[in-house]
Design a protein around this motif. Sequence first.
Motif, short mmCIF file in Angstrom:
data_model
loop_
_atom_site.label_atom_id
_atom_site.label_comp_id
_atom_site.label_asym_id
_atom_site.label_seq_id
_atom_site.Cartn_x
_atom_site.Cartn_y
_atom_site.Cartn_z
N TYR A 1 31.62 -61.38 42.82
CA TYR A 1 30.35 -61.30 42.10
C TYR A 1 30.56 -60.73 40.70
O TYR A 1 30.08 -61.31 39.72
CB TYR A 1 29.35 -60.44 42.88
CG TYR A 1 28.11 -60.14 42.07
CD1 TYR A 1 27.13 -61.11 41.88
CD2 TYR A 1 27.96 -58.91 41.45
CE1 TYR A 1 26.01 -60.86 41.12
CE2 TYR A 1 26.85 -58.64 40.68
CZ TYR A 1 25.88 -59.62 40.52
OH TYR A 1 24.77 -59.36 39.73
N PHE A 2 31.26 -59.62 40.59
CA PHE A 2 31.48 -59.01 39.28
C PHE A 2 32.29 -59.90 38.37
O PHE A 2 32.03 -59.96 37.16
CB PHE A 2 32.13 -57.63 39.43
CG PHE A 2 31.21 -56.61 40.03
CD1 PHE A 2 29.97 -56.35 39.47
CD2 PHE A 2 31.56 -55.92 41.18
CE1 PHE A 2 29.10 -55.41 40.03
CE2 PHE A 2 30.71 -54.99 41.74
CZ PHE A 2 29.47 -54.74 41.16
N ARG A 3 33.26 -60.61 38.92
CA ARG A 3 34.06 -61.55 38.14
C ARG A 3 33.18 -62.68 37.60
O ARG A 3 33.30 -63.09 36.45
CB ARG A 3 35.18 -62.12 39.00
CG ARG A 3 36.21 -62.92 38.25
CD ARG A 3 37.36 -63.37 39.15
NE ARG A 3 38.09 -62.25 39.73
CZ ARG A 3 38.07 -61.92 41.05
NH1 ARG A 3 37.37 -62.62 41.91
NH2 ARG A 3 38.76 -60.89 41.49
N GLU A 4 32.25 -63.15 38.44
CA GLU A 4 31.36 -64.24 38.07
C GLU A 4 30.40 -63.84 36.96
O GLU A 4 30.17 -64.60 36.02
CB GLU A 4 30.55 -64.66 39.31
CG GLU A 4 30.23 -66.12 39.40
CD GLU A 4 29.57 -66.42 40.74
OE1 GLU A 4 28.33 -66.49 40.75
OE2 GLU A 4 30.29 -66.58 41.75
N ALA B 1 37.54 -58.00 33.98
CA ALA B 1 37.58 -56.56 33.69
C ALA B 1 36.63 -55.77 34.59
O ALA B 1 37.00 -54.70 35.10
CB ALA B 1 37.25 -56.30 32.22
N LEU B 2 35.44 -56.29 34.82
CA LEU B 2 34.48 -55.58 35.67
C LEU B 2 34.92 -55.62 37.13
O LEU B 2 34.79 -54.63 37.85
CB LEU B 2 33.08 -56.16 35.51
CG LEU B 2 31.95 -55.33 36.14
CD1 LEU B 2 31.88 -53.94 35.50
CD2 LEU B 2 30.62 -56.04 35.98
N SER B 3 35.46 -56.74 37.55
CA SER B 3 35.98 -56.86 38.91
C SER B 3 37.11 -55.85 39.13
O SER B 3 37.16 -55.16 40.16
CB SER B 3 36.49 -58.28 39.14
OG SER B 3 37.09 -58.39 40.40
N ALA B 4 37.99 -55.73 38.16
CA ALA B 4 39.10 -54.78 38.26
C ALA B 4 38.58 -53.34 38.23
O ALA B 4 39.11 -52.48 38.94
CB ALA B 4 40.09 -55.01 37.12
N LYS C 1 30.52 -44.07 41.64
CA LYS C 1 29.85 -43.46 40.48
C LYS C 1 29.27 -44.52 39.55
O LYS C 1 28.14 -44.41 39.13
CB LYS C 1 30.83 -42.57 39.71
CG LYS C 1 31.19 -41.32 40.47
CD LYS C 1 32.14 -40.45 39.67
CE LYS C 1 32.50 -39.21 40.48
NZ LYS C 1 33.45 -38.37 39.78
N ARG C 2 30.05 -45.51 39.24
CA ARG C 2 29.65 -46.52 38.26
C ARG C 2 28.85 -47.68 38.88
O ARG C 2 27.99 -48.26 38.23
CB ARG C 2 30.88 -47.07 37.56
CG ARG C 2 30.57 -48.10 36.53
CD ARG C 2 31.81 -48.54 35.78
NE ARG C 2 31.49 -49.61 34.86
CZ ARG C 2 32.39 -50.32 34.21
NH1 ARG C 2 33.67 -50.04 34.34
NH2 ARG C 2 32.03 -51.29 33.41
N PHE C 3 29.15 -48.00 40.10
CA PHE C 3 28.55 -49.17 40.74
C PHE C 3 27.56 -48.73 41.81
O PHE C 3 27.69 -47.67 42.39
CB PHE C 3 29.65 -50.04 41.37
CG PHE C 3 30.61 -50.57 40.36
CD1 PHE C 3 30.36 -51.76 39.70
CD2 PHE C 3 31.77 -49.87 40.05
CE1 PHE C 3 31.25 -52.25 38.76
CE2 PHE C 3 32.67 -50.35 39.11
CZ PHE C 3 32.41 -51.54 38.46
N ARG C 4 26.59 -49.57 42.10
CA ARG C 4 25.59 -49.26 43.11
C ARG C 4 26.09 -49.67 44.49
O ARG C 4 25.47 -50.47 45.18
CB ARG C 4 24.27 -49.94 42.75
CG ARG C 4 23.71 -49.40 41.44
CD ARG C 4 22.40 -50.01 41.10
NE ARG C 4 21.44 -49.62 42.14
CZ ARG C 4 20.19 -50.00 42.18
NH1 ARG C 4 19.71 -50.79 41.24
NH2 ARG C 4 19.40 -49.62 43.14
#
Length: 101
Positions: free
Chosen positions: A19-22, A27-30, A63-66
Amino acid sequence: MRVSYHEAVATDVTRAQSYFREVSGEALSAAFYDELRSLESRISVQPTSFHFDPSGLRRANFKRFRYHLLFEAGLDEVKIWVVRHDKRHPSFGLTRYKNSL
């Protein structure tokens, strides 16, 4: 303390990373994966510092992600049962734990 995972946790993580990669790229996926590994490290050092979820498992919040993960702390092992988004139904993934009892 050793950390182990229920076999379905890999699917939980893969779906979140996809999902984050999409939506935002690699970078967000990593970053999600890096935060997961950091959280696992914190859990392995002080598992009892995390509060109990209504399910009876301990809950560790990103912390950063829900997202959060639910885990069980034994004497020499921490078992992670589920990684899920904060908006998922509270029962998501709990059959993994209940079926192991």
